[in-house]
Design an enzyme around this catalytic site. Structure first.
Site, PDB file in Angstrom:
ATOM      1  N   ASP A 221       0.755  -1.150   0.069  1.00  0.00           N
ATOM      2  CA  ASP A 221       0.049   0.015   0.048  1.00  0.00           C
ATOM      3  C   ASP A 221       0.859   1.221   0.038  1.00  0.00           C
ATOM      4  O   ASP A 221       0.417   2.319  -0.845  1.00  0.00           O
ATOM      5  CB  ASP A 221      -1.121   0.004   1.227  1.00  0.00           C
ATOM      6  N   ASP A 245       1.368  -6.887 -10.860  1.00  0.00           N
ATOM      7  CA  ASP A 245       0.142  -6.642 -11.657  1.00  0.00           C
ATOM      8  C   ASP A 245      -0.364  -5.234 -11.593  1.00  0.00           C
ATOM      9  O   ASP A 245      -0.442  -4.432 -12.572  1.00  0.00           O
ATOM     10  CB  ASP A 245      -1.142  -7.752 -11.856  1.00  0.00           C
ATOM     11  N   ASP A 249       0.513  -1.360 -13.875  1.00  0.00           N
ATOM     12  CA  ASP A 249      -0.737  -0.402 -14.393  1.00  0.00           C
ATOM     13  C   ASP A 249      -0.739   0.830 -13.632  1.00  0.00           C
ATOM     14  O   ASP A 249      -0.636   1.917 -14.592  1.00  0.00           O
ATOM     15  CB  ASP A 249      -1.804  -0.863 -14.025  1.00  0.00           C
TER      16      ASP A 249
HETATM   17  C1  IPM Z   1      -1.063  -8.318 -17.395  1.00  0.00           C
HETATM   18  C2  IPM Z   1      -2.605  -8.898 -17.441  1.00  0.00           C
HETATM   19  C3  IPM Z   1      -2.756 -10.319 -17.190  1.00  0.00           C
HETATM   20  C4  IPM Z   1      -2.362 -10.471 -15.690  1.00  0.00           C
HETATM   21  C5  IPM Z   1      -4.344 -10.822 -17.482  1.00  0.00           C
HETATM   22  C6  IPM Z   1      -4.562 -10.506 -19.069  1.00  0.00           C
HETATM   23  C7  IPM Z   1      -4.553 -12.161 -16.997  1.00  0.00           C
HETATM   24  O1  IPM Z   1      -3.243  -8.046 -16.630  1.00  0.00           O
HETATM   25  O2  IPM Z   1      -0.100  -9.075 -18.125  1.00  0.00           O
HETATM   26  O3  IPM Z   1      -0.780  -7.575 -16.763  1.00  0.00           O
HETATM   27  O4  IPM Z   1      -3.090 -10.149 -14.846  1.00  0.00           O
HETATM   28  O5  IPM Z   1      -1.348 -10.906 -15.604  1.00  0.00           O
HETATM   29 MG    MG Z   2      -2.006  -6.101 -15.815  1.00  0.00          MG
END
Ligand code: IPM
Ligand code: MG
Length: 355
Positions: A221, A245, A249
């Protein structure tokens, strides 16, 4: 050199961006005198439609034989039914597991000309240059799980790690840090999760073998917050599968767009899967407006890590930087006064710059 590359465009914009990646690989082959052969295979939703399975055995076999794999993206609303037995994402997870690609490298760099595309204030982005090393074949994505059923409305996923899984990803992170600014930030949730306490213990033990690398531990966090507050302080971040993941992002916003972030998934051998971190973006699929630069930067990682072609990798990265500097922009990174181009034009611009 001669190399056999498997392409897995997948779904949505995956098809459009992989086409540009292949174009760039062909241009590299011509310019540097290599022979690359391409084999196209199905994964994800398109594979479900054609064969009923998200990862047909023939796809996995081809990938195992390949020197490297270039992947687009999987998924889309068509296959999103929560009651469906098979999902496109299972294809991607199965591929990573099937090839034992436990280390996912996601570099985050800043293109100076894209500072205005980031939601962060430009001064925050000064000096940002980090790599997230995401554990890819264990943790919450692969532990014991149970789906809810009408008779039993409970469901669970489990964050399970064995010490050897943490050790091998730790070594990848420390080795990488040695080639960079010699700092590793291990991200976990050790104040709550037992799996994270094991993670922290193993990382700390492995760090003893790398006395030249500085190690810090950070709760996930807090890491999410510091990535926005002081992103330039990070060098190598090593973390659990789902934490990685989510954090990547988030980190993509530093570079301005999900359309800019490449990734390499590696195991013990040379073979690897190279893919943009973005998804299939069904909302813009088929329109020819997707940003192919994340895929083209993934091609650079493919050249570097699977084929050992550092000069070629650096040339592709420089071509991308030059194209961005020259003002070419797909819609996702467009700002006032820039040259708006479509997916193919962006690929062409990179190839023209490559010479
Ligand atoms: C990523 C994507 C994948 C993940 C999904 C599509 C399964 O979000 O490569 O980051 O969660 O690993
Ligand atoms: Mg992802």
């Amino acid at each position: 050199m001669q190399a056999n590359i498997v392409t897995l465009p997948g779904d949505g914009i995956g098809v459009e961006v992989v086409a540009e990646g292949v174009k760039v690989l062909q241009a590299v082959a011509t310019k540097f005198g290599h022979t690359f052969t391409f084999e196209n295979h199905l994964i994800g939703g398109c594979a479900i439609d054609a064969t009923g399975e998200p990862l047909p055995a023939s796809t996995l076999e081809a990938c195992k034989r390949a020197d490297a794999v270039l992947l687009g993206a999987v998924g889309g609303p068509k296959w999103d039914d929560p009651a469906a037995k098979v999902r496109p994402e299972q294809g991607l997870l199965g591929l990573r597991k099937g090839l034992a690609l436990y280390a996912n490298l996601r570099p985050v760099q800043i293109f100076p000309q894209l500072r205005d595309a980031s939601p962060l204030r430009p001064e925050r982005l000064e000096g940002v240059d980090l790599v997230v090393v995401r554990e890819l074949t264990g943790g919450l994505y692969f532990g014991p799980r149970k789906e809810a059923t009408p008779g039993d409305m409970t469901a669970y996923d489990t964050m399970l790690y064995a010490d050897f899984e943490v050790e091998r990803i730790a070594r990848k992170a420390f080795e990488l840090a040695r080639l960079r600014r010699k700092k590793v930030t291990s991200v976990d949730k050790a104040n709550v999760l037992a799996a994270s306490r094991l993670w922290r213990r193993v990382i700390t033990a492995i760090a003893a073998d790398y006395p030249d690398v500085m190690l810090e531990h950070m709760l996930v966090d807090a890491a999410a917050m510091h990535l926005m507050r002081r992103p330039a302080d990070f060098d190598v971040i090593v973390t659990e599968n789902m934490f990685g993941d989510i954090l990547t992002d988030e980190a993509s916003m530093l570079s301005g767009s999900m359309g800019m972030l490449a990734s390499a998934s590696l195991g013990e051998g040379r073979n690897g899967v190279y893919e943009p971190i973005h998804g299939s973006a069904p909302d813009i699929a088929g329109k020819g407006i997707a940003n192919p630069l994340a895929t083209i930067l993934s091609v650079a990682l493919l050249l570097r890590y699977s084929l050992g072609l550092e000069t070629e990798a650096a040339a592709v990265e420089k071509a991308v930087a030059d194209v961005v500097a020259a003002g070419y922009r797909t819609k996702d990174i467009y700002t006032e006064g820039a040259k708006l181009v479509n997916t193919q034009e962006m690929g062409d611009a990179v190839i023209a710059t490559l010479g």
